[in-house]
Design a protein around this motif. Structure first.
Motif, short mmCIF file in Angstrom:
data_model
loop_
_atom_site.label_atom_id
_atom_site.label_comp_id
_atom_site.label_asym_id
_atom_site.label_seq_id
_atom_site.Cartn_x
_atom_site.Cartn_y
_atom_site.Cartn_z
N GLY A 83 17.12 41.10 -126.46
CA GLY A 83 16.05 40.28 -126.37
C GLY A 83 14.71 40.89 -127.02
O GLY A 83 14.46 42.13 -126.96
N GLY A 99 9.33 35.96 -137.38
CA GLY A 99 9.71 36.20 -136.24
C GLY A 99 10.89 35.19 -135.81
O GLY A 99 11.90 35.48 -135.22
N ARG A 100 10.30 34.00 -136.05
CA ARG A 100 11.43 32.89 -135.51
C ARG A 100 12.73 32.92 -136.17
O ARG A 100 13.72 32.61 -135.79
N GLY A 103 15.02 35.61 -135.00
CA GLY A 103 15.54 35.51 -133.60
C GLY A 103 14.69 36.10 -132.63
O GLY A 103 15.13 36.75 -131.71
N MET A 104 13.27 35.96 -133.01
CA MET A 104 12.45 36.54 -132.00
C MET A 104 12.47 35.75 -130.76
O MET A 104 12.53 34.50 -130.88
N ASN A 105 12.46 36.40 -129.66
CA ASN A 105 12.57 35.44 -128.29
C ASN A 105 11.30 35.08 -127.87
O ASN A 105 11.43 33.89 -127.17
N ASN A 106 10.25 35.70 -127.91
CA ASN A 106 8.87 35.16 -127.65
C ASN A 106 7.89 36.34 -127.98
O ASN A 106 8.16 37.26 -128.48
N CYS A 107 6.67 35.73 -127.99
CA CYS A 107 5.58 36.60 -128.30
C CYS A 107 4.44 36.43 -127.30
O CYS A 107 4.34 35.47 -126.76
N LYS A 123 9.95 33.13 -119.45
CA LYS A 123 10.37 32.18 -120.56
C LYS A 123 11.65 32.70 -121.43
O LYS A 123 12.25 31.61 -121.84
N VAL A 124 12.10 33.95 -121.46
CA VAL A 124 12.98 34.29 -121.98
C VAL A 124 14.17 34.65 -121.18
O VAL A 124 15.35 34.10 -121.30
#
Lengths: 128, 666
Positions: A83, A99-100, A103-107, A123-124
């Motif tokens: 992740g 990032g999207r 496959g970035m999970n969140n920021c 959230k992840v």
């Protein structure tokens, strides 16, 4: 074993101060299994040998920025499923877009509070 | 939190260094993308940290600066020399804000004009920033980390002859393996020849190793990293029941992350300065005890002395190296100092309405940290002087065929165990006639005195000298060049000035690399042992062979080819005795002060010349006129280190009164 105890996290940031701040947040959230690296290269090398569940990385780093690290991780089979949360000082749409795609999970936007960081992780991985 | 905050300010210092480094790269070759990126990154990092600690003024300013840099970065705005100057100004302001924040001033100190100028640049950039992040999180299932940690490994390791030829040691590898977990090593002796078969020419040993550890395979592979291709190696993971969980993997199969190697960043650790100082002190003591040992050895009969001599030589060499290495810890490049000076040049030029730039050479030159710190004030003053008094204004420069922007050059270089810092300006040079006239008006020299060019230039270092009738905002801050000189001298340094009319002025500072040790001449007088720094020493001779002339009541002068030099008893100057009327058996040390004045010190005997460890007197006792510091000698005695310059002054003054002249007699 609760999720908090199970979760293993790596913090990547070239600035000692910001690294310290994220580590401190982990501490306050109650995530103990935390390792950290000061640059993308060594983070990647360490992750190849010892994967973690979640990487929390700064975006703005010399040599290899956060997204380049993410790209490297996704390219290698051993690290592809780790992740990835990007911490950034600027809400730059181009960065989020890339990032999207990777496959970035969140920021998370800097400066962040501990509850914000916690929410971002939840959230992840689900409720901590 | 406060430790993190301290760390942040320390880190800011480094980041600001990168900012100015980037800016000077931009100044040198225009729009280098990487330079803009580096500056942007550093400013961004400062903003990020400042935000976390709620340092509002710092966040606000770094934010607008960051936006401006982003505009340059994306090509939305063009970067020219005007913009670089603006960025320099912004960098200076950023440094100020960091400093203010470090002092606890979270807000205030804003510069609205600068703020607006930067906003003008980034006006083109859209400001949707604060909208927050619009990102749909991607959830992740937390599974046990793969691969499932094995309960242990079975490793077969059989070195080839090449492994030994390459100087590798299996025992060390096995020991390292043992650090990963409990190991059980069984040597495979099957290939061991019997005794009567003679010596084996090829390696005959192999090992079967059981390792109980939940470490990853790559960690094991790492242990054998350097043995790759020099041995047979098999690593087999097994689970708790001892079953194989994977197929055997041999060395060559282990996938290595393909990472492009970049030059590794210099690895550093932060160490409390007090610890380093303690180490330096201990090494200083070691050097002293080495000297003591050497002294004691001279009393041993030669027959016994011989064997010790070799060991002693090595000891001496090692302690020398140790001392050098320890001092190197405190050494730091003058880069930071030079960068600060570039700001001084910009500010001074702005205030004086002149155009000036700073060029630096040798900023990687390393000097003791304390020396660097204590150079800030004198150098600042000298730079202000160079811009204020040295450089002409643009019109006058153009009239005399020079570039309209004046150049101040600051360089550092190591030269014979000292560091030489040179400050050069391409201004008008010293107007000697004016300097002379002012010195006469102020009563520093007589109307009829014949002064050489060098002597006139050196008048600038005299207390109470200032060529400007009106006190300017720049150099006239209560310190004159005389203060600069005494500060440099306090560091064991020398300063000299050289000027060519119409072409420019060069001030040269020569400093010891460290303040901890110095070379000195050990002398005996009035039953005391004293050390005279060799930097001031020009010549030594026996009084009985020297052309001495009695002069006045108990006074003597030394007749030299180029003039008469006053002679002066060191023991009486320091109050150990009254001056002897005659110098017979005495030795004379000819000393030259920074100002170029000479005086001869009479002492009873010269012992030897050696390196001595400087022990400050001020912190343990108090300042003593004529004494710079103390040291401990080989025999354990304490010797005072003489401040030759200070002692020479009254002697010269005395001489001047005697002859009614200035300084010494030519």
């Amino acid at each position: 074993m609760s999720l908090k105890d199970q979760l293993k996290i790596m913090v990547v940031d070239d600035m000692t101060t910001s690294r310290g701040l994220i580590e401190q947040a982990m501490n306050e959230i109650g995530i103990w299994n935390v390792v950290s690296e000061a640059d993308g290269q060594s983070a990647f090398r360490t992750l190849m040998a010892k994967p973690v569940h979640l990487v929390i990385s700064d975006y703005n780093m010399p040599n290899m920025d956060g997204l380049q690290l993410l790209e490297q991780l996704r390219l290698s089979k051993a690290t592809a499923r780790i992740g990835f949360i990007l911490v950034t000082g600027r809400a730059d749409n181009a960065v989020l877009q890339k990032g999207r795609q990777l496959g970035m999970n969140n920021c998370l936007l800097k400066p962040f509070s501990v509850p914000q960081m916690k929410a971002c992780i939840e959230k992840v991985v689900g409720r901590l | 939190m406060s430790a993190l905050l301290d760390g942040f300010f320390e880190e800011c210092g480094e980041l600001l260094e990168s900012v100015f480094e980037g800016l000077s790269a931009l100044e040198a070759d225009g729009g280098d993308q990487e330079a803009v990126n580096a500056v942007f990154r550093a400013v961004h990092s400062i903003k990020g940290g400042a935000g976390a600690f709620g340092l509002e003024a710092l966040v606000a300013f770094s934010h607008v600066l960051e936006n401006a840099l982003d505009a340059f970065r994306s090509g939305a705005a063009q970067i020219g020399s005007k913009e670089v100057q603006l960025l320099y100004e912004a960098g200076d302001h950023l440094s100020d804000l960091v400093e203010r924040a470090a002092r606890g001033q979270v807000s205030g100190g804003e510069m609205p004009d600068l703020h607006r100028a930067l906003e003008g640049i980034c006006g083109a950039v859209d400001q949707e920033e604060d909208a927050g992040l619009d990102f749909q999180p991607l959830t992740l299932d937390i599974l046990p980390l793969e691969p499932e940690p094995a309960a242990g490994f079975d490793i077969v390791f059989r070195p080839h002859a090449t492994l030994f030829e390459n100087g590798h040691e299996p025992a060390l590898m096995l020991r390292e393996l043992g650090e990963l977990g409990a190991i059980d090593v069984v040597a495979d002796l099957s290939a061991l020849p019997t005794l009567d078969a003679g010596l084996a020419k090829t390696p005959v040993l192999g090992w079967q190793i059981g390792l109980e550890s939940d470490c990853h395979r790559a960690q094991i592979a790492e242990v054998f990293e350097f043995a790759e291709g020099l041995c047979d190696l098999e690593i087999i993971a097994r689970d708790a029941e001892g079953l194989k969980v994977e197929d055997p993997v041999t060395q060559s199969d282990i996938d290595r992350p393909e990472v492009v190697e970049r030059a590794p960043a210099r690895e550093t650790i932060r160490v409390d300065l007090a610890r380093v100082d303690r180490l330096i002190n201990i090494v200083g003591e070691l050097v002293i005890s080495e000297a003591m040992l050497r002294q004691a050895m001279t009393e041993i009969p030669v027959a016994k002395y011989g064997p010790i001599e070799a060991a002693m030589g090595q000891f001496r060499q090692l302690s020398g190296q140790l001392q050098e290495s320890v001092l190197a810890i405190r050494a730091q490049p003058v880069k930071g100092l030079f960068q600060r000076m570039s700001r001084i040049v910009r500010e001074a030029a702005r205030e004086a309405g002149k155009e000036a730039r700073l060029v630096t050479h040798g900023s990687a030159t390393e000097v003791d940290r304390t020396v660097v710190e204590r150079l800030v004030d004198p150098l600042t003053h000298m730079i202000r002087n160079a811009v204020d008094h040295g450089l002409e204004d643009s019109d006058r420069r153009q009239a005399s065929g020079k570039a309209s922007t004046g150049t101040v050059t600051l360089s550092a270089v190591h030269r014979s165990g000292r560091v030489v810092i040179e400050l050069q300006d391409d201004g008008g040079g010293i107007d000697r006639e004016r300097v002379r006239q002012i010195a006469i008006d102020k009563g520093l020299v007589g109307e009829s005195d014949e002064l050489s060019d060098a002597e006139i230039d050196n008048l600038l270092f005299r207390p109470g000298f200032s060529t400007r009738s009106e006190v300017s905002n720049l150099s006239g801050r209560g310190v004159g060049m005389d203060v600069v000189k005494s500060e440099i001298q306090a560091l064991g340094g020398r300063v000299s000035i050289h000027s060519e009319f119409g072409v420019g002025t060069t001030v040269t500072i020569s400093l010891p690399l460290t303040l901890a040790v110095m070379e000195g001449m050990v002398v005996e007088t009035a039953g005391e042992i004293l050390v005279v720094p060799t930097t001031a020493l020009r010549e030594t001779f026996k009084a009985s062979n020297a052309p001495l002339h009695a002069l006045g009541a108990g006074g003597h002068v030394l007749n030299r080819r180029d003039g008469l030099v006053p002679v002066f008893d060191l023991g009486s100057a320091l109050g150990f005795r009254t001056a002897p009327g005659e110098y017979g058996d005495h030795s004379l040390l000819l000393v030259e002060t920074e100002a170029g004045r000479r005086v001869a010190f009479a002492v009873d005997r010269i012992r030897d010349q050696r390196e001595v460890v400087i022990k400050g007197l001020q912190q343990n006792y108090q300042e003593i006129p004529g004494v710079a510091a103390a040291t401990i000698l080989g025999d354990g005695r304490i010797a005072l280190i003489v401040d030759a310059d200070q002692l020479a002054e009254p002697a010269v003054r005395g001489g001047a009164e005697l002859y009614g002249g200035a300084g010494y007699v030519q």
